[in-house]
Design a protein around this motif. Sequence first.
Motif, PDB file in Angstrom:
ATOM      1  N   UNK A 123       0.853  -1.190   0.000  1.00 12.64           N
ATOM      2  CA  UNK A 123       0.000   0.000   0.000  1.00 12.64           C
ATOM      3  C   UNK A 123       0.891   1.243   0.000  1.00 12.64           C
ATOM      4  N   UNK A 124       0.369   2.320  -0.527  1.00  5.99           N
ATOM      5  CA  UNK A 124       1.121   3.571  -0.545  1.00  5.99           C
ATOM      6  C   UNK A 124       1.850   3.814  -1.845  1.00  5.99           C
ATOM      7  N   UNK A 125       1.881   2.809  -2.731  1.00  3.59           N
ATOM      8  CA  UNK A 125       2.504   3.003  -4.035  1.00  3.59           C
ATOM      9  C   UNK A 125       1.427   3.407  -5.025  1.00  3.59           C
ATOM     10  N   UNK A 126       1.697   4.441  -5.805  1.00  6.36           N
ATOM     11  CA  UNK A 126       0.720   4.891  -6.782  1.00  6.36           C
ATOM     12  C   UNK A 126       1.249   4.679  -8.198  1.00  6.36           C
ATOM     13  N   UNK A 127       0.358   4.341  -9.094  1.00  5.57           N
ATOM     14  CA  UNK A 127       0.722   4.142 -10.491  1.00  5.57           C
ATOM     15  C   UNK A 127       1.229   5.461 -11.065  1.00  5.57           C
ATOM     16  N   UNK A 128       2.430   5.422 -11.637  1.00  2.91           N
ATOM     17  CA  UNK A 128       2.986   6.629 -12.264  1.00  2.91           C
ATOM     18  C   UNK A 128       2.165   6.949 -13.510  1.00  2.91           C
ATOM     19  N   UNK A 129       1.643   8.172 -13.628  1.00  3.63           N
ATOM     20  CA  UNK A 129       0.886   8.520 -14.839  1.00  3.63           C
ATOM     21  C   UNK A 129       1.831   8.578 -16.037  1.00  3.63           C
ATOM     22  N   UNK A 130       1.305   8.311 -17.224  1.00  6.06           N
ATOM     23  CA  UNK A 130       2.142   8.343 -18.425  1.00  6.06           C
ATOM     24  C   UNK A 130       2.809   9.695 -18.603  1.00  6.06           C
ATOM     25  N   UNK A 131       2.182  10.761 -18.122  1.00  8.12           N
ATOM     26  CA  UNK A 131       2.764  12.104 -18.229  1.00  8.12           C
ATOM     27  C   UNK A 131       4.070  12.236 -17.429  1.00  8.12           C
ATOM     28  N   UNK A 132       4.276  11.361 -16.434  1.00  5.30           N
ATOM     29  CA  UNK A 132       5.512  11.365 -15.639  1.00  5.30           C
ATOM     30  C   UNK A 132       6.740  11.181 -16.540  1.00  5.30           C
ATOM     31  N   UNK A 133       6.572  10.482 -17.659  1.00  4.49           N
ATOM     32  CA  UNK A 133       7.690  10.113 -18.526  1.00  4.49           C
ATOM     33  C   UNK A 133       7.954  11.098 -19.660  1.00  4.49           C
ATOM     34  N   UNK A 134       7.254  12.222 -19.688  1.00  2.00           N
ATOM     35  CA  UNK A 134       7.369  13.165 -20.799  1.00  2.00           C
ATOM     36  C   UNK A 134       8.671  13.960 -20.831  1.00  2.00           C
ATOM     37  N   UNK A 135       9.481  13.899 -19.817  1.00  6.20           N
ATOM     38  CA  UNK A 135      10.683  14.717 -19.751  1.00  6.20           C
ATOM     39  C   UNK A 135      11.940  14.057 -20.261  1.00  6.20           C
TER      40      UNK A 135
ATOM     41  N   UNK B 299      -0.708   0.032 -16.187  1.00  9.54           N
ATOM     42  CA  UNK B 299      -1.300  -0.859 -15.204  1.00  9.54           C
ATOM     43  C   UNK B 299      -2.041  -2.026 -15.813  1.00  9.54           C
ATOM     44  N   UNK B 300      -2.149  -2.070 -17.144  1.00 10.37           N
ATOM     45  CA  UNK B 300      -2.866  -3.173 -17.780  1.00 10.37           C
ATOM     46  C   UNK B 300      -1.981  -4.398 -17.994  1.00 10.37           C
ATOM     47  N   UNK B 301      -0.757  -4.327 -17.686  1.00  5.74           N
ATOM     48  CA  UNK B 301       0.206  -5.426 -17.812  1.00  5.74           C
ATOM     49  C   UNK B 301       1.585  -4.953 -17.391  1.00  5.74           C
ATOM     50  N   UNK B 302       1.911  -3.743 -17.801  1.00  9.90           N
ATOM     51  CA  UNK B 302       3.166  -3.101 -17.417  1.00  9.90           C
ATOM     52  C   UNK B 302       2.824  -1.926 -16.512  1.00  9.90           C
ATOM     53  N   UNK B 303       3.573  -1.794 -15.425  1.00 12.52           N
ATOM     54  CA  UNK B 303       3.318  -0.655 -14.542  1.00 12.52           C
ATOM     55  C   UNK B 303       4.553  -0.262 -13.758  1.00 12.52           C
ATOM     56  N   UNK B 304       4.608   1.009 -13.453  1.00  9.83           N
ATOM     57  CA  UNK B 304       5.635   1.552 -12.574  1.00  9.83           C
ATOM     58  C   UNK B 304       4.885   2.276 -11.476  1.00  9.83           C
ATOM     59  N   UNK B 305       5.190   1.903 -10.255  1.00  8.62           N
ATOM     60  CA  UNK B 305       4.530   2.507  -9.093  1.00  8.62           C
ATOM     61  C   UNK B 305       5.568   3.284  -8.299  1.00  8.62           C
ATOM     62  N   UNK B 306       5.191   4.479  -7.907  1.00 11.71           N
ATOM     63  CA  UNK B 306       6.109   5.342  -7.176  1.00 11.71           C
ATOM     64  C   UNK B 306       5.749   5.376  -5.699  1.00 11.71           C
ATOM     65  N   UNK B 307       6.765   5.457  -4.837  1.00 14.80           N
ATOM     66  CA  UNK B 307       6.501   5.538  -3.398  1.00 14.80           C
ATOM     67  C   UNK B 307       6.024   6.939  -3.022  1.00 14.80           C
ATOM     68  N   UNK B 308       5.449   7.093  -1.820  1.00 10.53           N
ATOM     69  CA  UNK B 308       4.968   8.406  -1.395  1.00 10.53           C
ATOM     70  C   UNK B 308       6.080   9.450  -1.338  1.00 10.53           C
TER      71      UNK B 308
END
Length: 192
Positions: free
Chosen positions: A6-18, A146-155
């Motif tokens: 718990x506490x890990x959130x799915x990184x939005x695709x926009x996180x990778x735009x940089x 999150x449909x098969x591949x996901x990166x979750x970020x800590x708080x």
Amino acid sequence: MSDPPAGLTLAPLSFFEGDAVSIARALIGATLIVRGVGGVIVETEAYRGDDAASHSFNGETTRNRAMFGPPGHAYVYRSYGIHWCLNVVCASGQAVLFRAIEPAFGLETMRARRAREKTRELCAGPGRLGQALGIDHADDGQPFDGSGLEIRTPPTSSVPVLAGPRIGITKNVDIPWRFGLSGSSYLSRRFA
């Protein structure tokens, strides 16, 4: 297989735009999960289009097309004709290679795929990581949604990160775009 903590959130695709260099550093300590199997990201490498070591340096080809696609999608390629390697696409022509994770979810599945008992060796290196996570060409271009591949970020993203030269390349070898979790015993190779 256990669920991500718990506490890990799915990184939005926009996180990778940089920029891939900033994102490669920011991913240390995040959690990579592929179809329920994965662990904490402990080592990454950044590649940009202006970098002669990057697959995108000479422009778009059939092999590297995903690197020019939308951010937050997978770029998968075969290394030495043997190993499938997993990257996440950032800005156009840029990607972050996943070099190592600390296995945490689906250990038995990873051991069966790698035929190894030592947890430390399961995902230490991009080829091992790809095999342990069941990566193949079908993952190329797939979103980390999150449909098969996901990166979750800590708080919190405050983790001690090391930087050094990348591994296994012959061009721009001294650029310090390899990042690792300080103190981790799951790195593919120690930092100098």
